[in-house]
Design an enzyme around this catalytic site. Structure first.
Site, PDB file in Angstrom:
ATOM      1  N   ASP A 198     -38.077   5.008 -17.319  1.00  0.00           N
ATOM      2  CA  ASP A 198     -37.433   5.955 -16.341  1.00  0.00           C
ATOM      3  C   ASP A 198     -38.730   6.254 -15.536  1.00  0.00           C
ATOM      4  OD1 ASP A 198     -35.038   6.248 -17.442  1.00  0.00           O
ATOM      5  OD2 ASP A 198     -35.441   7.903 -18.711  1.00  0.00           O
ATOM      6  N   GLN A 235     -36.393   4.929  -7.330  1.00  0.00           N
ATOM      7  CA  GLN A 235     -35.870   5.946  -6.768  1.00  0.00           C
ATOM      8  C   GLN A 235     -35.679   5.653  -5.281  1.00  0.00           C
ATOM      9  OE1 GLN A 235     -36.936   9.874  -8.787  1.00  0.00           O
ATOM     10  NE2 GLN A 235     -38.887   8.679  -8.817  1.00  0.00           N
ATOM     11  N   ARG A 250     -33.104  -0.670 -12.607  1.00  0.00           N
ATOM     12  CA  ARG A 250     -32.148   0.444 -12.448  1.00  0.00           C
ATOM     13  C   ARG A 250     -32.333   1.200 -11.039  1.00  0.00           C
ATOM     14  NH1 ARG A 250     -33.163   5.068 -16.121  1.00  0.00           N
ATOM     15  NH2 ARG A 250     -31.972   3.597 -17.975  1.00  0.00           N
ATOM     16  N   LYS A 266     -30.812   7.396  -7.153  1.00  0.00           N
ATOM     17  CA  LYS A 266     -31.315   8.017  -5.500  1.00  0.00           C
ATOM     18  C   LYS A 266     -32.598   8.910  -5.780  1.00  0.00           C
ATOM     19  CE  LYS A 266     -26.636   8.801  -3.771  1.00  0.00           C
ATOM     20  NZ  LYS A 266     -25.588   9.663  -3.304  1.00  0.00           N
ATOM     21  N   GLY A 267     -33.042   9.776  -7.013  1.00  0.00           N
ATOM     22  CA  GLY A 267     -34.135  10.450  -7.381  1.00  0.00           C
ATOM     23  C   GLY A 267     -33.804  11.915  -7.404  1.00  0.00           C
ATOM     24  N   HIS A 325     -23.288   7.850  -9.366  1.00  0.00           N
ATOM     25  CA  HIS A 325     -21.821   8.551  -9.560  1.00  0.00           C
ATOM     26  C   HIS A 325     -21.163   8.486  -8.092  1.00  0.00           C
ATOM     27  CE1 HIS A 325     -24.414  10.440 -12.603  1.00  0.00           C
ATOM     28  NE2 HIS A 325     -23.341   9.918 -13.448  1.00  0.00           N
ATOM     29  N   ARG A 376     -30.084  18.008 -13.457  1.00  0.00           N
ATOM     30  CA  ARG A 376     -28.610  17.524 -13.358  1.00  0.00           C
ATOM     31  C   ARG A 376     -28.104  18.675 -12.257  1.00  0.00           C
ATOM     32  NH1 ARG A 376     -31.064  14.411 -15.703  1.00  0.00           N
ATOM     33  NH2 ARG A 376     -31.301  14.026 -13.407  1.00  0.00           N
ATOM     34  N   GLU A 421     -28.966  17.940  -8.917  1.00  0.00           N
ATOM     35  CA  GLU A 421     -28.869  16.811  -8.189  1.00  0.00           C
ATOM     36  C   GLU A 421     -27.326  17.023  -7.197  1.00  0.00           C
ATOM     37  OE1 GLU A 421     -30.483  13.131 -10.683  1.00  0.00           O
ATOM     38  OE2 GLU A 421     -28.479  14.082 -11.624  1.00  0.00           O
TER      39      GLU A 421
END
Length: 311
Positions: free
Chosen positions: A137, A166, A187, A190-191, A230, A292, A295
């Site tokens: 990550d 990112q 992967r 967006k960041g 998403h 989360r 975001e």
């Protein structure tokens, strides 16, 4: 005045708020939507359920920014136990693991990067032994060079080790070009970190445009893109780019967070897209949960509505 995102990210780093929030029973019930549970058994139950529904997984044992080498070694041991638990399931690459190097001591003074490499190497070895892999990550922008250095070392013996980029960072398009090589798993997200204008795009439109550019680099390259979003618009862009590049369904994948847009995850999987859920677990869920909320406004609205109805 601080933005909502900045306030939530600031709250994620405040110990007094952590103690208050994690002590609220109603809060923990809401968190269950986003976090698989606190124990290894909880995580393995989520793995069996999701893979049984045709959704691949990447598992994250929560607990970044460790205070000392002993805590870093505990992070290593937690991942080794996780991989030992995954072995009898025989899922191979359908169940991989994601690690934050700050959980392995990356930010510790006096050689944190070397310590993180030393501790994450046996995790990569254990993953390879059961036919799966590790994805590193990405965290704050200041750690990008260190993380990519560890990635390069791991890929010497474990070429399938995944990277995360990112799109919000100005440097990411160049990093995507450097990583778009045969066998490279990347992967793109967006960041979720609060970065200054000198380092990162600030507006949503600019971030989305950067994401699409980076995705174009990855999709036209010879690596394996992992589309971490998403956003339905960007998922559509990904599908169009994959089609244009002549990619087969097994040459890229979509990744979404556990508990978010689950119906869309199943719809995409039914349509033939490889879908992987990012499944966090562990007792140290506070920082992850606050990011989360930061975001997406929809996550915060869901949380407040659920808290009001369950408290």
């Amino acid at each position: 005045m601080l933005s909502q995102k900045a306030l939530l990210l600031s709250a994620s780093r405040r110990p007094e708020l952590r103690r208050l929030v994690t002590g609220m029973p109603a809060m923990r019930r809401v968190v269950d939507r986003f976090v698989a549970g606190e124990t290894l058994d909880d995580a393995l139950a989520a793995v069996r359920r999701l893979t049984g529904e045709g959704i691949a997984v990447t598992l994250d044992h929560l607990g970044e920014g460790v205070p000392d080498p002993a805590a870093a070694r505990r992070s290593r041991d937690a991942y080794l136990a996780l991989l030992d638990g995954l072995a009898p399931l025989g899922l191979g690459p359908a169940a991989e693991v994601s690690v934050k190097l700050s959980a392995f001591g990356q930010a510790l003074p006096g050689g944190g990067t070397d310590l993180a490499l030393e501790l994450v190497r046996p995790v990569a070895e254990a993953a390879s032994a059961i036919g799966t892999t590790v994805t590193l990550d990405m965290e704050e922008s200041a750690t990008v060079d260190s993380t990519l250095a560890v990635l390069a070392e791991l890929r010497r013996d474990h070429p399938g080790t995944g990277a995360v980029l990112q799109a919000a960072l100005h440097r990411t398009e160049d990093d995507a070009r450097a990583l778009a090589v045969p066998g490279s798993r990347v992967r793109l997200v967006k960041g979720a970190y609060d970065e200054p204008p000198s380092v990162a795009h600030q507006g949503r439109r600019d971030v989305d445009a950067a994401y699409a550019r980076c995705l174009g680099v990855l999709m036209t390259g010879p690596g394996y893109p992992m589309v971490g979003t998403h956003d339905p618009r960007l998922l559509s862009v990904a599908q169009r780019l994959a089609l244009r590049a002549g990619r087969t369904p097994d040459s890229w994948e979509a990744q979404m967070l556990h508990g978010i847009r689950t119906a869309e995850q199943h719809r995409l999987a039914a349509a033939g897209v490889c879908v992987r859920a990012y499944v966090p677990y562990g007792a140290d869920w506070y920082g992850y949960f606050m990011r989360r909320l930061a975001e997406r406004p929809a996550n915060l609205r869901f949380f407040l509505r659920s808290l009001a109805t369950r408290s």
